[in-house]
Design a protein around this motif. Structure first.
Motif, PDB file in Angstrom:
ATOM      1  N   ASN A 635      -4.391   0.534  25.003  1.00 54.15           N
ATOM      2  CA  ASN A 635      -4.011   0.490  26.412  1.00 54.15           C
ATOM      3  C   ASN A 635      -3.956  -0.948  26.931  1.00 54.15           C
ATOM      4  OD1 ASN A 635      -3.977   3.417  27.113  1.00 54.15           O
ATOM      5  ND2 ASN A 635      -6.087   3.309  26.414  1.00 54.15           N
ATOM      6  N   PRO A 636      -3.091  -1.236  27.904  1.00 53.97           N
ATOM      7  CA  PRO A 636      -2.143  -0.325  28.563  1.00 53.97           C
ATOM      8  C   PRO A 636      -0.784  -0.260  27.881  1.00 53.97           C
ATOM      9  CG  PRO A 636      -2.126  -2.403  29.707  1.00 53.97           C
ATOM     10  CD  PRO A 636      -3.142  -2.543  28.603  1.00 53.97           C
ATOM     11  N   GLY A 637      -0.623  -0.893  26.705  1.00 51.43           N
ATOM     12  CA  GLY A 637       0.608  -0.783  25.937  1.00 51.43           C
ATOM     13  C   GLY A 637       1.578  -1.933  26.094  1.00 51.43           C
ATOM     14  N   TRP A 638       1.248  -2.934  26.917  1.00 51.92           N
ATOM     15  CA  TRP A 638       2.236  -3.991  27.162  1.00 51.92           C
ATOM     16  C   TRP A 638       2.309  -5.043  26.074  1.00 51.92           C
ATOM     17  CZ3 TRP A 638      -0.013  -5.691  32.557  1.00 51.92           C
ATOM     18  CH2 TRP A 638      -1.323  -6.144  32.416  1.00 51.92           C
ATOM     19  N   HIS A 639       1.533  -4.877  25.024  1.00 49.16           N
ATOM     20  CA  HIS A 639       1.669  -5.792  23.881  1.00 49.16           C
ATOM     21  C   HIS A 639       3.009  -5.605  23.171  1.00 49.16           C
ATOM     22  CE1 HIS A 639      -0.097  -2.053  22.335  1.00 49.16           C
ATOM     23  NE2 HIS A 639       0.421  -2.352  21.152  1.00 49.16           N
ATOM     24  N   PHE A 640       3.747  -4.557  23.502  1.00 47.39           N
ATOM     25  CA  PHE A 640       5.090  -4.368  22.936  1.00 47.39           C
ATOM     26  C   PHE A 640       6.139  -5.253  23.624  1.00 47.39           C
ATOM     27  CE2 PHE A 640       3.263  -0.554  21.112  1.00 47.39           C
ATOM     28  CZ  PHE A 640       3.969  -0.398  19.928  1.00 47.39           C
ATOM     29  N   PHE A 641       5.796  -5.877  24.735  1.00 51.73           N
ATOM     30  CA  PHE A 641       6.763  -6.713  25.445  1.00 51.73           C
ATOM     31  C   PHE A 641       7.096  -7.958  24.620  1.00 51.73           C
ATOM     32  CE2 PHE A 641       5.127  -5.169  29.873  1.00 51.73           C
ATOM     33  CZ  PHE A 641       5.750  -3.949  29.648  1.00 51.73           C
ATOM     34  N   LYS A 642       8.367  -8.322  24.594  1.00 49.07           N
ATOM     35  CA  LYS A 642       8.847  -9.499  23.875  1.00 49.07           C
ATOM     36  C   LYS A 642       9.478 -10.488  24.860  1.00 49.07           C
ATOM     37  CE  LYS A 642       7.904  -7.418  19.943  1.00 49.07           C
ATOM     38  NZ  LYS A 642       6.717  -7.807  19.144  1.00 49.07           N
ATOM     39  N   ASP A 643       9.678 -11.719  24.387  1.00 51.07           N
ATOM     40  CA  ASP A 643      10.349 -12.764  25.178  1.00 51.07           C
ATOM     41  C   ASP A 643       9.712 -12.898  26.555  1.00 51.07           C
ATOM     42  OD1 ASP A 643      12.123 -12.997  23.024  1.00 51.07           O
ATOM     43  OD2 ASP A 643      13.501 -11.541  23.901  1.00 51.07           O
ATOM     44  N   VAL A 644       8.413 -13.027  26.567  1.00 55.79           N
ATOM     45  CA  VAL A 644       7.655 -13.070  27.820  1.00 55.79           C
ATOM     46  C   VAL A 644       7.772 -14.447  28.462  1.00 55.79           C
ATOM     47  CG1 VAL A 644       5.386 -12.783  28.871  1.00 55.79           C
ATOM     48  CG2 VAL A 644       6.054 -11.353  26.906  1.00 55.79           C
ATOM     49  N   GLU A 645       8.226 -14.480  29.718  1.00 57.18           N
ATOM     50  CA  GLU A 645       8.327 -15.715  30.481  1.00 57.18           C
ATOM     51  C   GLU A 645       7.708 -15.499  31.853  1.00 57.18           C
ATOM     52  OE1 GLU A 645      12.152 -17.851  30.352  1.00 57.18           O
ATOM     53  OE2 GLU A 645      12.855 -16.211  29.076  1.00 57.18           O
ATOM     54  N   THR A 683       6.927 -12.348  36.108  1.00 59.78           N
ATOM     55  CA  THR A 683       7.170 -12.385  34.670  1.00 59.78           C
ATOM     56  C   THR A 683       8.370 -11.518  34.341  1.00 59.78           C
ATOM     57  OG1 THR A 683       4.810 -12.660  34.226  1.00 59.78           O
ATOM     58  CG2 THR A 683       6.180 -11.912  32.394  1.00 59.78           C
ATOM     59  N   LYS A 684       9.211 -12.005  33.441  1.00 57.53           N
ATOM     60  CA  LYS A 684      10.269 -11.154  32.905  1.00 57.53           C
ATOM     61  C   LYS A 684      10.037 -10.997  31.415  1.00 57.53           C
ATOM     62  CE  LYS A 684      14.069 -14.412  31.946  1.00 57.53           C
ATOM     63  NZ  LYS A 684      15.514 -14.674  32.176  1.00 57.53           N
ATOM     64  N   VAL A 685      10.297  -9.798  30.915  1.00 58.70           N
ATOM     65  CA  VAL A 685      10.080  -9.491  29.500  1.00 58.70           C
ATOM     66  C   VAL A 685      11.219  -8.603  29.021  1.00 58.70           C
ATOM     67  CG1 VAL A 685       7.587  -9.522  29.910  1.00 58.70           C
ATOM     68  CG2 VAL A 685       8.790  -7.331  29.846  1.00 58.70           C
ATOM     69  N   MET A 686      11.296  -8.469  27.728  1.00 59.65           N
ATOM     70  CA  MET A 686      12.149  -7.441  27.133  1.00 59.65           C
ATOM     71  C   MET A 686      11.231  -6.366  26.563  1.00 59.65           C
ATOM     72  SD  MET A 686      15.087  -8.490  27.935  1.00 59.65           S
ATOM     73  CE  MET A 686      16.208  -7.384  27.080  1.00 59.65           C
ATOM     74  N   ALA A 687      11.261  -5.204  27.195  1.00 57.81           N
ATOM     75  CA  ALA A 687      10.458  -4.060  26.758  1.00 57.81           C
ATOM     76  C   ALA A 687      11.206  -3.327  25.641  1.00 57.81           C
ATOM     77  CB  ALA A 687      10.203  -3.127  27.938  1.00 57.81           C
ATOM     78  N   PRO A 688      10.546  -2.418  24.933  1.00 62.63           N
ATOM     79  CA  PRO A 688      11.237  -1.645  23.888  1.00 62.63           C
ATOM     80  C   PRO A 688      12.434  -0.880  24.442  1.00 62.63           C
ATOM     81  CG  PRO A 688       8.874  -1.408  23.657  1.00 62.63           C
ATOM     82  CD  PRO A 688       9.100  -2.132  24.957  1.00 62.63           C
ATOM     83  N   LYS A 689      13.290  -0.456  23.547  1.00 62.12           N
ATOM     84  CA  LYS A 689      14.466   0.319  23.953  1.00 62.12           C
ATOM     85  C   LYS A 689      14.029   1.565  24.711  1.00 62.12           C
ATOM     86  CE  LYS A 689      14.841   3.172  19.780  1.00 62.12           C
ATOM     87  NZ  LYS A 689      15.668   3.529  18.607  1.00 62.12           N
TER      88      LYS A 689
END
Length: 849
Positions: A635-645, A683-689
């Motif tokens: 939890n909470p699962g946000w370690h899947f976020f990529k390209d974190v700015e 923050t902007k990220v790319m989350a999973p599909k």
């Protein structure tokens, strides 16, 4: 309790007294009385002839291989020839996941592991259809073919040891009676029911081990039916959809038993008698207290429970009319139509839990609901579903086809087109969902608007927090992640926990706890709403909801939350959403993260002075935390976020744009305006599909916004105005959003738009804790919870909407509730005589023009 006990005794008494004698087979799906009806349909109805020919062609194409080499055909029936003994058919091949020493169901078994399972299922399906053809044509070629398959499958399975593992032990599948009962277990008895007359008059199956015809082993076949019925009763899992998914297996195998007392005993387990591993129909029906109630899981399971239950209610009432199951439980078939109302303007379902967005109206189930109403004399069911079926046929949306249609669907309906009137607002209590929609006068789904807030704990639910979805330009743009295959890392540690949803995460620690697979959480509750679910709206353009939620999973969030969402239509083709999310933890040091996922390929901040920097470790604290399937999550699962700015702290107002320019039909955009507050970072990220997304976004990562408020987010709530539009990134109608404050507290927003070259100014009034707000502009005073005041570009008052309030003063114009309670009102000044709806006293209008 007394009423339930009486119902139980009544059903059992009626059943046992009615069926003290033997019925001639077949009788499970069809009987002798159906024969001439079906033949007449084939002769007179094109759809019936086509369905018959399709079934016949499918069986005949396989029958060719059987007739060419009967021995080879039957030897290929997933038998484990490595265990063959002289003159003895070997056992069937077990189907497992191959994980030694572990109980593992087949949800994620490989194609190779499932190959034999599906092959046996296909053999039995073909035998079932051949049995029907024999019943219809009296051609014993079909009977011999079906009997040979049934015999071989019976001899193969009786050699295996059924599992005693609870709650899911099977027979052919030692760890998955759920899958086995649906694809294998329920087919054996149907084949038997069709070929029993052939066997009774001396028909003999072919034994591939002895290479000769033999007597049919009736005792062993009965052992198969008895074992499958017992496995469902003893090894199932209660308080979920499982008992219903397994119920066909229980009922059909019970009906295949020749001992009347034994048959009735197992049917009692379906009708009224619960066990620690199987819920009876009477218990299932408790969830359908009112018309419109649905099974409390995600959408695909919701309808599947109602559809399967309706089918068995029809089969059993046909078998024993005295049961009158349609009259006893009419709300179960009534529920089948409910999902037709929980849809976005484009017809896609709203998403909750493990549900799916795609939806196909279950007309086959409508047919059975109609027939159940007819045979049990429930006029409301009969009329409702005959109207729905007749309309679907008139529109060309439904044409009968298939084996079940051929067997059961007989009646003609008046083919008159009707439309489903979708209400402005609706609710789904078990999912904590409260939705708003506003269909456009253009009739184009692309111009429709819809949003909802939801969140609750249930079987197949998600630990989502209080989340939302937004619809615009013909698509759900503000999306929930949905779900892919069960048991995968992304499903367990992202899709069904907080970070995959448009929600707020508290102290980086929001999580589910307890209840179903440790994903339990509170249910979102309604504070106020206008219009209330399914009620008439006071305004054609405005609606709102305010909902509450307590984030109490674990020990590190402990937050009280409130979310107000307003839907605002500004023209037949334009509109926007207002989202105000308040969150406050009980803990002394707190921070809150607001998440919003939008379909597209990019997210751009339009503030030139807002600088983002790479921040790879921001969401990685729990990336390697302990994970135990269905029990403990990262939890909470946000370690899947990529390209974190991430930005530095930024207190100014923010504008940002999501671009989705890869749709085939048109480009789509979502512009977001967020008033600024101290202590805020972006923050902007790319989350999973996003699962359930349209192409190509079902394969692309999802651009996502994360806004952090250091400290409480109660007096400094997350506020967003969301506008969907299309074609060009410059086509948005909202020009600006300004924060309204009083005494340093957020009290609402002022939204300025440009519609057809005309300026529109709208004040969204949200007094803190339902107090009183005073604004210098237009000398506005408002006491209440939520209101919208609209002016044109010349400061001429256009309309007033009080969704929930007591008193509104604009200069010398006063609107005041007739009671001490908050109320609702809408006043339209665009006509010579203003249109007034609501329980308010209206003061003298002094309007400067």
């Amino acid at each position: 309790m007394r009423k339930k006990g009486f119902l139980y005794c009544l059903l059992v008494f009626a059943f046992l007294n009615t069926h003290g004698q033997t019925k001639n087979r077949p009788f499970i799906w069809v009987d002798a009385d159906d024969h001439h009806i079906i033949l007449n349909k084939i002769e007179t109805k094109a759809w019936a002839k086509s369905s018959y020919e399709e079934v016949k062609q499918r069986v005949d194409s396989t029958l060719v291989f059987y007739q060419e080499n009967r021995d080879k055909f039957l030897r290929n029936l997933t038998l484990d020839w490595s265990q063959a003994k002289t003159n003895s058919i070997p056992p069937l091949t077990y189907t497992t996941t191959g994980k030694k020493g572990k109980h593992e169901n087949l949800d994620n078994a490989s194609d190779e592991e499932m190959a034999n399972f599906y092959k046996l299922s296909d053999y039995l399906q073909s035998a079932k259809e051949a049995g029907f053809l024999c019943y219809l044509t009296n051609d014993e070629t079909y009977a011999q073919y079906a009997t040979d398959i049934l015999y071989t499958a019976v001899m193969g399975i009786v050699q295996l040891q059924p599992s005693d593992w609870r709650p899911r032990g099977g027979w052919l599948c030692p760890d998955d009676i759920l899958r086995e009962s649906r694809l294998i277990g329920e087919k054996y008895p149907i084949v038997y029911d069709f070929v029993a007359p052939f066997i009774a008059k001396g028909g003999k199956p072919y034994d591939v081990a002895r290479q000769s015809d033999v007597d049919f082993p009736m005792a062993k076949a009965q052992e198969v039916f008895r074992t499958y019925a017992r496995l469902v009763v003893d090894n199932g899992m209660i308080n979920s959809n499982h008992p219903v998914l397994e119920s066909n297996c229980l009922v059909y195998n019970a009906l295949a038993l020749e001992d009347i007392q034994e048959r009735n005993m197992y049917l009692e387990y379906y009708l009224t008698k619960n066990t620690s591993n199987q819920d009876a129909l009477a218990k299932v029906a408790e969830f359908y207290k009112n018309e419109g109630d649905i099974w409390p899981e995600s959408s695909q399971y919701t309808n599947d429970v109602a559809e399967r239950s309706t089918k068995l209610m029809y089969v059993l009432t046909k078998y024993d009319p005295s049961l009158q199951l349609g009259r006893t439980y009419p709300n179960i078939p009534w529920a089948i139509q409910r999902l037709d109302y929980l849809v976005n303007p484009n017809g896609e379902l709203i998403l909750w839990g493990d549900g799916h967005r795609k939806y196909k109206t279950p007309y086959d189930a409508y047919e059975l609901a109609y027939k159940l109403g007819k045979i049990d004399s429930v006029p409301k069911l009969e009329k409702q579903f005959s109207n729905l079926l007749g309309s679907a046929m008139a529109k060309g949306e439904y044409q009968r086809e298939g084996l079940e249609a051929l067997m059961w669907y007989h009646d003609d309906f008046e083919q008159k087109e009707t439309t489903i009137e979708l209400p402005r607002t609706d609710e789904q209590p078990h999912a904590g969902i409260f939705l708003q929609r506003n269909l456009s006068s253009t009739g184009n789904p692309d111009d429709g608007l819809m949003c909802f807030v939801g969140g609750a704990s249930m079987v197949h639910g998600h630990a989502s927090g209080m989340y939302m979805e937004l619809y615009g330009e013909g698509r759900v743009m503000g999306v929930d992640n949905g779900r892919g295959k069960y048991a995968q890392n992304i499903h367990e540690n992202y899709s069904r926990i907080f970070a995959a949803h448009n929600t707020v995460i508290v102290n980086g620690a929001s999580q589910g706890e307890g209840e179903w697979v440790n994903l339990g959480m509170d249910t979102v509750t309604l504070e106020c709403m206008e219009p209330m679910p399914k009620q008439k709206a006071v305004s054609p353009n405005y609606s709102f909801t305010t909902t509450n939620f307590y984030d109490g999973g674990g020990t590190k969030a402990e937050a009280e939350q409130q979310r107000t969402m307003a839907l605002v239509r500004t023209s037949p083709t334009t509109g926007y959403y207002l989202d105000v999310f308040r969150s406050k933890s009980k803990l002394p040091i707190e921070y809150h993260d607001y998440l919003y996922h939008n379909l597209g390929e990019s997210l751009t901040f339009l503030n030139e002075d807002l600088v983002l920097n790479l921040d790879a470790n921001r969401f990685m604290a729990n990336a390697n935390a302990e994970w135990r399937r269905n029990r403990k999550y990262r939890n909470p699962g946000w370690h899947f976020f990529k390209d974190v700015e991430t930005s530095e702290r930024y207190s100014e107002d923010v504008e940002l744009l999501f671009k989705a320019e890869r749709f085939k039909d048109k480009n789509r955009y979502m512009k977001v305006f967020m008033p600024g507050f101290e202590g805020r970072t972006y923050t902007k990220v790319m989350a999973p599909k996003t699962f359930e997304a349209p192409e190509p976004y079902d394969k692309l990562p999802t651009p996502t916004l994360v806004v952090r408020q250091q400290g409480e987010a109660h007096t400094k709530p997350f506020v967003g105005v969301y506008e969907p539009f299309a074609e060009s990134a410059n086509n948005g109608s909202v020009l600006s959003v300004e924060k309204l404050e009083q005494n340093g507290l957020f009290q609402g927003v002022k939204v300025t738009s440009k519609i057809d070259y005309k300026i529109l100014v709208q004040y969204h009034l949200m007094p803190f804790e339902n107090g009183t707000l005073s604004l210098r502009e237009h000398a506005i005073e408002f006491q209440g919870h939520f209101a919208i005041i609209t002016f044109d570009g010349n400061n001429v008052l256009k309309d007033i909407y009080i969704g929930n309030g007591k008193r509104l003063k604009i200069k010398s114009f006063l609107v005041e509730s007739k009671t001490d309670r908050f109320n609702k009102v809408y006043i339209d000044f665009n006509t010579e005589t203003p249109i007034v709806e609501g329980d308010f006293n209206i003061g003298k209008i002094k309007q400067e023009r």
